[in-house]
Scaffold this motif. Structure first.
Motif, PDB file in Angstrom:
ATOM      1  N   LEU A 359     -23.585  16.294  37.144  1.00  0.00           N
ATOM      2  CA  LEU A 359     -23.973  17.702  37.180  1.00  0.00           C
ATOM      3  C   LEU A 359     -24.123  18.201  38.609  1.00  0.00           C
ATOM      4  O   LEU A 359     -23.804  19.362  38.906  1.00  0.00           O
ATOM      5  CB  LEU A 359     -25.277  17.893  36.396  1.00  0.00           C
ATOM      6  N   LEU A 363     -22.119  21.285  40.248  1.00  0.00           N
ATOM      7  CA  LEU A 363     -22.815  22.357  40.945  1.00  0.00           C
ATOM      8  C   LEU A 363     -22.240  22.568  42.349  1.00  0.00           C
ATOM      9  O   LEU A 363     -22.164  23.706  42.838  1.00  0.00           O
ATOM     10  CB  LEU A 363     -24.312  22.042  41.017  1.00  0.00           C
ATOM     11  N   ASP A 392     -28.082  19.910  29.869  1.00  0.00           N
ATOM     12  CA  ASP A 392     -27.315  20.047  31.108  1.00  0.00           C
ATOM     13  C   ASP A 392     -27.599  21.362  31.821  1.00  0.00           C
ATOM     14  O   ASP A 392     -27.783  21.400  33.044  1.00  0.00           O
ATOM     15  CB  ASP A 392     -25.819  19.928  30.809  1.00  0.00           C
ATOM     16  N   ILE A 396     -29.184  21.925  35.750  1.00  0.00           N
ATOM     17  CA  ILE A 396     -28.539  22.658  36.838  1.00  0.00           C
ATOM     18  C   ILE A 396     -29.399  23.828  37.294  1.00  0.00           C
ATOM     19  O   ILE A 396     -29.546  24.092  38.496  1.00  0.00           O
ATOM     20  CB  ILE A 396     -27.135  23.126  36.393  1.00  0.00           C
TER      21      ILE A 396
END
Length: 479
Positions: A359, A363, A392, A396
């Motif tokens: 993740l 990002l 998820d 983030i």
């Protein structure tokens, strides 16, 4: 006379060696060999009498004395097995609806986590006749614990079952398997509890209690007893320093259900999770709160997974997650700071470390936030380990919130799986997730755009924000 011999046996797979070995050649584990003293063989008549005595004791407590014979599938009666209500909603959920007659359940956990407390608190509420066999404690110690648990037991009885614990619960402090079977024959119990399987030994195996052969033989004998008599057996098991159940791996194979009791001894919350269940799902979990008078069931997990006041704090995001059939809101906490050393740290508590790295790469690659020189710490509040992919989006959001030091507005929550291209993928059971968020007073929820198909949005008292990509979700949160 023949003398005793010394052998070294692997605690993980049971491989034996005449000398100590650092790495097991069979399973590849390190430092698993333990010294075992092998007694000299007994005379033939003594060995035969011992084996016959064990077999006779096992047959005497079984209701079926006929030899097993094959049956046609059409001749086997169909229908669900009637289950024993444990008068504990969390335990019933993890077991799949209750305790199945003739089943054998293995409960494991850290020392002092509350395994014996949970089992004793549960059997005190049962109307069935229970034989509680303890190889670790005296009857006086068990009595002291039962007195401490009497208030929580009284609450459970007032809620459903009205039983007299002194009349249906029988305590036996014994470590000999043959003696246990003799007492089972005398009292004819409806439920048997063994605390713990590592302390029980049988004369059929020439080794100390807790060894590979003793655990295997005792568990196999108890399995045959449970299947032939229809009496359910609950085994309490120890775990080793690696966190797995002590003893041979066959112990987990022969039992019907394996339950892990997890949690930190320094925190009050405990998680009950099924690792294996032949009579139900392994996705369910039960949550308890450890109190002075026993374990309290937490029927609403969101009360422990959400902080009371997070307004104005950056790095906090709320996600609508599902474990089994239970929706609950989880607080995700993140801390992003400049790396003090050359290599930035990545740490996750309650979340998959590898998925966090993925993740963070999404990002950085898809959204454009550079985190290569930043330390990232992630924590799931409440000590819960969540495996739901819908977390998820909140991970983030929490990382970005901490990075820019901008809090997320109160009343916002989210759910969605993030793909490698930065897309927000749909999640299952979206109706339950939205309903749980609305029930707890949230006013906004971010969901995957694909989940809008066939969804009646008019029945929800919460504003929906469908998104296709991570950028859209971050724009809705931070403007």
């Amino acid at each position: 006379m023949a003398k005793d011999k010394i052998a070294y046996v692997c605690e993980n797979c049971g491989y034996d060696s005449p000398k100590w070995i650092g790495k097991c050649p069979n399973c590849g584990q390190w430092n698993t060999f333990r010294e075992v003293r092998i007694a000299a063989p007994k005379p033939q008549n003594v060995a035969r009498d011992t084996a016959l005595g064990t077999a006779a004791a096992l047959r005497s407590v079984g209701h079926s004395s006929s030899e097993g014979r094959p049956l046609h599938l059409r001749d086997i009666p169909a229908g669900d097995e009637p289950r024993i209500d444990m008068h504990d909603g969390e335990l019933n959920r993890v077991l799949g609806g209750g305790l199945v007659p003739g089943s054998i359940v293995l409960l494991g956990g850290e020392p002092g986590i509350g395994k014996s407390t949970l089992v004793l608190q549960t059997v005190l509420t049962l109307p069935q006749r229970v034989l509680y066999v303890s190889g670790e404690e005296s009857p006086h110690q068990i009595k002291m614990r039962a007195e401490r648990l009497k208030s929580s037991v009284a609450n459970a009885q007032s809620a459903g079952s009205q039983t007299d614990a002194d009349s249906h619960l029988l305590i036996l402090s014994e470590t000999s398997l043959e003696s246990i079977f003799e007492n089972i024959k005398k009292v004819n119990p409806e439920v048997v509890v063994i605390d713990s399987i590592q302390t029980i030994s049988t004369s059929a195996a020439e080794s100390s209690p807790g060894s590979i052969s003793q655990v295997r033989e005792c568990a196999s004998a108890l399995l045959r007893f449970a299947k032939t008599s229809g009496v359910p057996v609950i085994l309490i098991g120890h775990i080793n320093k690696e966190g797995t159940l002590a003893g041979p791996k066959i112990l987990e194979h022969i039992v019907d259900t394996v339950i892990q009791f997890e949690g930190d001894q320094h925190y009050m919350y405990r998680i009950l999770r099924a690792v294996k269940n032949r009579f139900g799902s392994t996705s369910e979990l039960g949550i308890y709160e450890m109190q002075s008078d026993g374990l309290r069931q937490v029927s609403n997990p969101s009360e422990l997974l959400l902080s009371q006041d997070v307004d104005g704090l950056s790095g906090v995001a709320i996600s609508s997650a599902i474990e089994g059939i239970r929706p609950f809101l989880v607080e995700t906490q993140a801390l992003v700071s400049s790396a003090a050393y050359g290599t930035p740290q990545r740490s996750a508590t309650g979340f998959d470390q590898r998925r966090l790295n993925m993740l963070l790469a999404v990002l950085e690659k898809r959204v454009g936030f550079k985190l290569m020189q930043k330390d990232v710490f992630l924590n799931i509040a409440g000590g819960l380990r969540v495996t739901d992919m819908a977390m998820d989006l909140s991970v983030i959001a929490a990382v970005l919130s901490s990075n820019v030091d901008t809090p997320i507005e109160q009343g916002w929550c989210m759910c969605g799986e993030v793909g490698l291209s930065g897309e927000v993928r749909p999640v299952d059971r979206i109706v339950q997730r939205i309903s749980e968020a609305a029930r707890l007073g949230f006013s906004h929820i971010i969901i995957p755009h694909y989940n809008l198909q066939g969804l009646d949005t008019s029945k929800f008292d919460i504003q929906l924000h469908p998104v296709r990509k991570v950028e859209e979700a971050l724009r809705a949160l931070f403007g």
